[in-house]
Scaffold this motif. Structure first.
Motif, PDB file in Angstrom:
ATOM      1  N   TYR A 244      -8.638  12.015  46.816  1.00 50.70           N
ATOM      2  CA  TYR A 244      -7.984  10.935  46.061  1.00 50.70           C
ATOM      3  C   TYR A 244      -6.972  10.193  46.930  1.00 50.70           C
TER       4      TYR A 244
ATOM      5  N   PHE B 146      -8.855   3.778  45.152  1.00 48.18           N
ATOM      6  CA  PHE B 146      -9.887   3.371  44.197  1.00 48.18           C
ATOM      7  C   PHE B 146      -9.557   2.049  43.514  1.00 48.18           C
TER       8      PHE B 146
ATOM      9  N   LEU C  34     -15.514   4.593  39.503  1.00 53.52           N
ATOM     10  CA  LEU C  34     -14.337   4.733  38.643  1.00 53.52           C
ATOM     11  C   LEU C  34     -14.378   6.065  37.900  1.00 53.52           C
TER      12      LEU C  34
ATOM     13  N   CYS D  51     -13.117   8.581  40.282  1.00 51.28           N
ATOM     14  CA  CYS D  51     -11.660   8.468  40.395  1.00 51.28           C
ATOM     15  C   CYS D  51     -10.962   9.195  39.244  1.00 51.28           C
TER      16      CYS D  51
ATOM     17  N   ARG E  84      -8.516  12.689  39.237  1.00 49.99           N
ATOM     18  CA  ARG E  84      -7.192  12.820  38.624  1.00 49.99           C
ATOM     19  C   ARG E  84      -7.185  13.929  37.566  1.00 49.99           C
TER      20      ARG E  84
ATOM     21  N   GLU F 164      -3.021   5.432  34.045  1.00 47.10           N
ATOM     22  CA  GLU F 164      -4.256   6.154  33.747  1.00 47.10           C
ATOM     23  C   GLU F 164      -5.000   5.543  32.560  1.00 47.10           C
TER      24      GLU F 164
ATOM     25  N   LEU G 190      -6.876   2.504  33.754  1.00 44.99           N
ATOM     26  CA  LEU G 190      -8.128   2.885  34.408  1.00 44.99           C
ATOM     27  C   LEU G 190      -9.178   3.269  33.371  1.00 44.99           C
TER      28      LEU G 190
END
Length: 719
Positions: free
Chosen positions: A458, A463, A502, A505, A509, A523, A526
């Motif tokens: 990460y 991203f 995505l 990504c 997380r 977050e 996203l």
């Protein structure tokens, strides 16, 4: 006249609730609850509005069962709210360890007797291993009633019930010898309201699947599904070499050590990355990695303090710190009025220095970098508190052997001496020994191998930056290929690739934090972008242009997350968020926001194509698609509010507290529900008025998502 009065009162209530949240911002929650939410006139407005709506509904002679049940659910919810307002009892119980409490203090400050005696045996804060981040607040109590004693625990998201009374954790005393519990009693209002919520849940789902309902008729409508090309306009998007630092190899090894950062044990490279981004705006500086920048400031501080690392506009600095025009504490580098640093050397007692230190966290880091606190790199196991991490400047425990204390205090300066001499062989040996030390004394608090791998991956891939540029570029290029079968397939494939990236990504997380990535604004942004791409890919067979819309909207959302003041740092959840209802509540609400965002883009597209006098079938198609998204968006929003109310009841002891986020979520639901009343508001079915309304309504979504989080605050400010 009846319809006009009902509509007028409906939007008057929306205006009063929205305005009340701003009044609360400046006058406090107690004032607004006393003068508005708890007042007779506010309850009167709701009662009058409900009566008018019921009368209008009856006169319309609505016979569709799903519609009747949906509106009946609102009536039951409002009735439950009235019962709660009139007959519920709330208060606080203040406990001290070992001292029985037999009374509580109600909302008016009056002391009242309890039907039992309650004693606090012990209050504990449970921390995440190796950190000071609270995982839970736990009150261990003994409750005595009718000659019987019962031992139990009360913690966040875990309430205790005694007859009709409910006890939940509210706060605690600083010395950890006292705890404050919230007492609530609402034996009729809660079941009544929950009945209304359950009926609402079923009715909203029924609304989407009812064969005779408006949504099914919309799906079966004979709207042309031909592929269209929309002509959209887009605004254009608008030192010194050779300084000393560690070698790349040694800096990378140093970055693989662990440190306690943001109350989380994580790789040191994560701290170095955030450190460099706060200084320079990027996770690197020139040809130097983040770990090289960090070690440069640590071991070659004077030289690095002369580097043009700091970026800030001159006017912004003067405005923020009220500087006179003749004060020039910075040197100027670069074009366009940017200040690239550095600050003139100042004594720590200097007034300007202190002002910067006090006001702005980002500049505090910059100004205080030469006085940077030593890193918390050294774990040690304490019998009572488990593993605790220390820095060389920490007050080390007396139980720690003197040799170990000396090691902690001397190892970083020793490594710095060898680094300055250029002896990186010895530096690497020291780093290797520090890694063994961390494994020996802190293994139980270290992240898993998978979490370490995920965090390093990460940290290496930006991203949000890559995907916002890719999605916006693809959106623009896709306009040239709309209508071409081969071109559409290519862009569908690229959109799917962006969606998978995505997804990766968000998965990283999730692995790193151990919880679903919906803890903060970054977050959730996203996640909404992910949902937009998912919806676009799911609907592209019906309308090819959805790929363009999805790429465009997700690109802008990722751009906002990239350039905004959102903090992307991964942290532990607050104790109140450690509930399985969080994932359900946030996921459903975010799905609603994603669909409403697509509605907003469709309305923008409508006004763009109207400029070019495009034929009526196209505008009808856009309106059809807007309604297609609106119905499930309302369903998701209503269900999300329902789940959130249950969570609030479990966490805070009340299912509705007129918190700003709750108020604006209700306002959003009511505003977007209006266009669904096709027979009562036929004007909103005309393309022009429909899309104008949807454009303005999206301002409510922005207020609910951004305005509450970053301006109004409240109990949901962590969201």
């Amino acid at each position: 006249m009846l319809k006009r009065l009902t509509i007028a009162l409906y939007f008057l209530l929306l205006g009063v609730m929205g305005a009340a949240t701003f009044v609360e911002k400046y006058n406090g929650s107690e004032f607004i609850h006393e003068t508005v939410y708890g007042s007779w006139w506010f309850s009167g407005l709701w009662a009058l509005g409900t009566a008018l709506a019921c009368l209008y509904f009856i006169r319309r002679k609505v016979r569709q069962v799903s519609v009747v049940c949906l509106h009946l659910s609102f009536l039951i919810i409002l009735l439950g709210a009235f019962v709660t307002h009139m007959f519920s009892d709330n208060g606080i119980i203040m406990l001290r360890e070992g001292k029985p409490a037999t009374t509580y203090i109600d909302n008016n400050g009056t002391e009242k007797p309890l039907p039992f005696s309650i004693t606090l045996k012990k209050f504990n804060i449970v921390y995440h291993p190796g950190t000071t981040a609270p995982r839970d607040y736990i009150s261990r109590i003994t409750l005595s009633a009718g000659g019987k004693e019962q031992n139990t625990t009360i913690s966040m998201n875990r309430i205790y019930r005694h007859a009709t009374l409910r006890l939940s954790q509210k706060s605690y005393d600083e010395d950890l010898l006292g705890s404050t519990l919230l007492l609530s009693s609402d034996p009729i209002g809660i079941p009544l309201t929950y009945t209304g919520y359950a009926l609402l849940f079923l009715s909203l789902i029924w609304m989407l699947f009812d064969p005779n309902g408006a949504y099914r008729k919309l799906l079966q409508s004979n709207v042309s599904q031909r592929t269209v090309c929309l002509m959209l306009f887009f605004l254009p998007f608008i030192g010194m070499q050779g300084q000393h630092t560690m070698s790349q190899e040694s800096a990378d090894k140093f970055g693989q050590l662990f440190v306690v950062y943001n109350d989380r044990v994580c790789p040191l490279e994560t701290f170095a990355r955030d450190f460099t981004k706060k200084l320079y705006g990027k996770p690197y500086y020139k040809d130097f990695s983040a770990c090289q920048v960090l070690t440069g400031f640590m071991f070659w501080g004077k030289e690095w303090m002369d580097q043009p690392v700091i970026k800030m506009k001159h006017g912004e600095l003067r405005k923020r710190f009220h500087l006179d025009s003749h004060v020039a504490p910075i040197k100027f580098f670069g074009p366009q009025g940017y200040i690239l640093g550095p600050f003139i050397q100042m004594d720590t007692h200097d007034k300007f220095y202190q002002q910067v230190m006090d006001v702005d966290d980002k500049l505090m880091l910059i100004m205080g970098v030469q006085h940077m606190e030593p890193l918390t790199l050294f774990p040690y196991s304490l019998k009572e508190h488990g593993v605790k991490w220390f820095s060389p400047a920490s007050a080390l425990p007396d139980s720690m052997p003197s040799e170990q204390q000396k090691y902690i205090q001397d190892i970083i300066p020793l490594m710095g001496n060898y680094a300055v001499k250029g002896d990186y062989h010895t530096v690497n040996e020291i780093i290797a020994k520090m890694a063994k030390y961390q494994m020996r004394y802190g293994a139980v608090s270290l992240p898993s191998t998978t979490q370490i791998w995920a965090e390093r991956v990460y940290n290496k891939i930006p991203f949000a930056t890559i995907l916002f540029m890719a999605n916006l570029t693809l959106a623009l290029l896709s306009l040239l290929f709309i209508g071409r079968k081969k071109g559409s397939a290519i862009f569908a494939f690229l959109t799917a690739a962006s969606f998978l990236a995505l997804t990766f990504c968000l998965a990283l997380r999730w692995i790193i934090s151990g919880t679903i990535p919906m803890n903060n604004g970054y977050e959730t942004m996203l996640f909404v972008s992910w949902l937009v791409l998912l919806v676009s890919l799911s609907t592209m067979r019906k309308l090819k242009v959805m790929i363009t819309f999805g790429l465009l909207l997700s690109g802008f959302m990722l751009l906002v997350s990239h350039i905004s003041q959102m903090d992307p740092a991964i942290t532990h959840r607050m104790p109140v968020l450690n509930s399985p209802l969080l994932s359900i509540h946030v996921s459903i609400i975010m799905m609603a926001y994603a669909l409403l965002s697509l509605d907003f883009i469709l309305s923008l597209a409508y006004f763009f194509v109207c400029r070019f006098r495009v034929t009526e079938p196209l505008t009808r198609q856009l309106t059809w698609l807007s309604n297609l998204f609106l119905y499930p968006a309302i369903a998701f929003l209503g269900i999300g509010i329902f789940v959130g109310a249950i969570w609030a009841n479990i966490s805070w002891g009340v299912y509705w507290s007129w918190d700003p986020k709750e108020v604006w979520a209700l306002v959003s639901f009511m505003v977007y529900a209006a266009p669904l009343h096709v027979r009562s508001l036929p004007a909103l079915q005309k393309p022009l008025w429909h899309h104008l309304y949807m454009l303005l309504a999206f301002l409510i979504v922005l207020m609910t998502y951004f305005g509450v989080n970053y301006f109004l605050g409240g109990m949901h400010s962590y969201a």
